[in-house]
Structures are given as structure tokens and as C-alpha cells.
Scaffold this motif. Structure first.
Motif, PDB file in Angstrom:
ATOM      1  N   LEU A 162      82.118  23.896 -58.844  1.00 29.58           N
ATOM      2  CA  LEU A 162      82.600  22.342 -58.716  1.00 29.58           C
ATOM      3  C   LEU A 162      82.919  21.862 -57.305  1.00 29.58           C
ATOM      4  O   LEU A 162      82.837  20.554 -57.154  1.00 29.58           O
ATOM      5  CB  LEU A 162      83.737  22.309 -59.852  1.00 29.58           C
ATOM      6  CG  LEU A 162      83.633  22.728 -61.346  1.00 29.58           C
ATOM      7  CD1 LEU A 162      84.511  22.218 -62.276  1.00 29.58           C
ATOM      8  CD2 LEU A 162      82.243  22.412 -61.870  1.00 29.58           C
ATOM      9  N   VAL A 163      83.522  22.708 -56.688  1.00 31.61           N
ATOM     10  CA  VAL A 163      83.937  22.180 -55.168  1.00 31.61           C
ATOM     11  C   VAL A 163      83.166  23.155 -54.485  1.00 31.61           C
ATOM     12  O   VAL A 163      82.920  24.412 -54.604  1.00 31.61           O
ATOM     13  CB  VAL A 163      85.300  22.055 -54.916  1.00 31.61           C
ATOM     14  CG1 VAL A 163      85.732  21.041 -55.532  1.00 31.61           C
ATOM     15  CG2 VAL A 163      85.963  23.289 -55.256  1.00 31.61           C
ATOM     16  N   PRO A 164      82.633  22.637 -53.328  1.00 29.29           N
ATOM     17  CA  PRO A 164      81.582  23.419 -52.483  1.00 29.29           C
ATOM     18  C   PRO A 164      82.218  24.426 -51.420  1.00 29.29           C
ATOM     19  O   PRO A 164      81.796  24.501 -50.298  1.00 29.29           O
ATOM     20  CB  PRO A 164      80.556  22.344 -51.701  1.00 29.29           C
ATOM     21  CG  PRO A 164      81.581  21.548 -51.540  1.00 29.29           C
ATOM     22  CD  PRO A 164      82.450  21.490 -52.904  1.00 29.29           C
ATOM     23  N   TYR A 165      83.420  25.060 -52.002  1.00 27.40           N
ATOM     24  CA  TYR A 165      84.065  25.926 -51.019  1.00 27.40           C
ATOM     25  C   TYR A 165      84.482  27.205 -51.335  1.00 27.40           C
ATOM     26  O   TYR A 165      84.268  27.453 -52.877  1.00 27.40           O
ATOM     27  CB  TYR A 165      85.371  25.124 -50.640  1.00 27.40           C
ATOM     28  CG  TYR A 165      85.322  23.740 -50.261  1.00 27.40           C
ATOM     29  CD1 TYR A 165      84.764  23.468 -48.942  1.00 27.40           C
ATOM     30  CD2 TYR A 165      85.749  22.640 -50.963  1.00 27.40           C
ATOM     31  CE1 TYR A 165      84.616  22.270 -48.585  1.00 27.40           C
ATOM     32  CE2 TYR A 165      85.674  21.509 -50.677  1.00 27.40           C
ATOM     33  CZ  TYR A 165      85.043  21.239 -49.319  1.00 27.40           C
ATOM     34  OH  TYR A 165      85.002  19.783 -49.111  1.00 27.40           O
ATOM     35  N   SER A 166      84.913  28.190 -50.825  1.00 32.65           N
ATOM     36  CA  SER A 166      85.263  29.293 -51.374  1.00 32.65           C
ATOM     37  C   SER A 166      86.970  29.361 -51.446  1.00 32.65           C
ATOM     38  O   SER A 166      87.467  28.214 -51.028  1.00 32.65           O
ATOM     39  CB  SER A 166      84.920  30.565 -50.378  1.00 32.65           C
ATOM     40  OG  SER A 166      85.491  30.305 -49.161  1.00 32.65           O
TER      41      SER A 166
END
Length: 243
Positions: A162-166
């Protein structure tokens, strides 16, 4: 009542030791509920303990916490079968969805099996506030570090995204977490991302991280990225103390 925009509060906390019950709702979770903007009634908060195999004691603990906090609590369990007739309708009817920790690999597998992964995206887009701890933090991201497979931590790379991070959890309390998270980002196994000490969290509005928060003195959040020389670069973030 939906939040103004898609909202996630991803944490390594959210529950604190209780005086009359095992756990009480911590400042991080209280803030997630506040973000839902509910007025004139009790906020509807749904608890998911999927990552802990829908442990009945955890679910009972949630209802104790919920009663003390004044929530209209409910839970979604998937073992041995879903406890509600319509999972989508139930989740979309919430103000806040609170996901507990445990095996993030198991959580993601069960959610995919039952279609919960798609419903979570729909709920997020509809303004249901998503929050959680540990596995309940990593799941919203592209991946992170996990002990789902054993005591030696391994990467998980199939988060909901949903968010483009680790996401790195328990960054200050489990010795393998920080070095492995940095190595996985340096090696480009994971994308750049946010890490949280125990008691800290990061707030996303849409896909933008807008604030780092903590319910424990000294706890912080961090941005970790791959530097030009191929090593990980960690930046400690300004972190606001919640009371």
C-alpha cells in the motif's frame, strides 16, 4: 466515518502493560483512532490476530482493552473459518483496523487465501485507518525482516505494498533487525524504507510518510536507503512524543 485520505500508522508499539488488564491501548493506537475523526459515538475498531493464529487469549485481551478505551470493538478471525458472514462488509464498516504481530508470512498467506488483502486495499482507499504492530506494520509495506521462518531473520518481500517502502520493526530491541534491514536495502533485496524502535511508529497519508511518532521516551524512527557507494545510509527522523 472515513479519514480525510488513506491513512496508515505502522508501529512497533500501540499497546502498553495494563494495571487491571494484561494490555491497555497505547498512545500510538489511541492516535490512530483519533485520526479516524469519529464524533458522537464510539469508534468502531476491528482487531486482527491472524499473524498469531487468531490466538483466543489475544482476542480476549483486545476486548478488555477495547472496553477500557471506550471502543466499539470487533474482531476478524480466519481460523478455523471466518467468524463473520461477509469479510468485506465487516472491514469496510470499521473506522480503524488494528493488526497484531506474529508471523507476517503466515498473515499474508491467510489474507491472500481469504481475499483479505484486496479488501484491505479497498478499506485503505475508502479512508478506514489502518494500524498495527510488528507483522501488523510490515504487512502494509513491500516487505521487511521477519522471524516467520525461524530464529534467524529472513526477508519477506510480498507485502501488500500500500506504501512503496520497506519496513523494519523492533529496530532497537532485536539484535538481528538493524543489520539485516540495512544489508537487504544495500543489496537491493528490499527498497528503501522506514524502521521503528519499540514504541515508535510512522504515519502515512496516502503513500507519503508525514510524521514519526513515539509512545516511549528515547524511541525513534529512521529512514534507510542505499547510498551511492552501495552501502546503507540510516537517517534518524525527528520523532514526536505522544502522551
Amino acid at each position: 466515518m472515513p479519514a480525510d485520505e488513506p491513512t496508515i500508522l505502522a508501529t512497533s508499539g500501540g499497546a502498553v502493560s495494563g494495571s487491571r488488564t494484561k494490555w491497555e491501548v497505547g498512545p500510538l493506537t489511541s492516535y490512530a483512532v483519533e485520526l479516524a475523526g469519529v464524533t458522537g459515538r464510539a469508534p468502531r475498531v476491528c482487531f486482527l490476530a491472524t499473524a498469531s493464529g487468531d490466538n483466543p487469549q489475544l482476542i480476549r485481551d483486545f476486548y478488555d482493552m477495547s472496553q477500557l478505551a471506550g471502543f466499539h470493538g470487533s474482531h476478524l478471525q480466519l481460523f478455523t473459518m471466518p467468524n463473520v458472514e461477509d469479510v468485506r462488509e465487516h472491514l469496510l464498516g470499521q473506522d480503524v483496523i488494528w493488526v497484531w504481530g506474529g508471523s507476517v508470512a503466515g498473515l499474508l498467506a491467510m489474507w491472500q487465501l481469504h481475499g483479505v488483502d484486496a479488501v484491505m486495499r479497498e478499506a485503505w482507499e475508502a479512508g478506514v485507518v489502518l494500524t498495527g504492530v510488528s507483522a501488523g506494520s510490515i504487512c502494509w509495506h513491500l516487505g521487511g525482516t521477519t522471524d516467520s521462518f525461524g530464529p534467524d531473520l529472513r526477508p519477506v518481500t510480498n507485502g501488500l505494498g500500500l506504501v512503496p517502502y520497506s519496513n523494519g520493526v523492533h529496530y532497537d530491541s532485536e539484535e538481528q533487525r538493524r543489520p539485516l534491514f540495512q544489508k537487504l536495502i544495500a543489496d537491493e533485496v528490499l527498497p528503501a524504507g522506514y524502521a521503528t524502535d519499540d514504541g515508535a511508529g510512522v504515519l502515512y497519508r496516502g503513500t507519503t510518510m508525514v510524521e514519526a511518532l513515539t509512545e516511549r521516551d528515547g524511541a525513534a524512527a529512521y529512514w534507510v536507503e542505499r547510498g551511492p557507494d552501495g552501502t546503507a545510509v540510516e537517517t534518524r527522523l525527528d520523532t514526536r512524543r505522544l502522551r
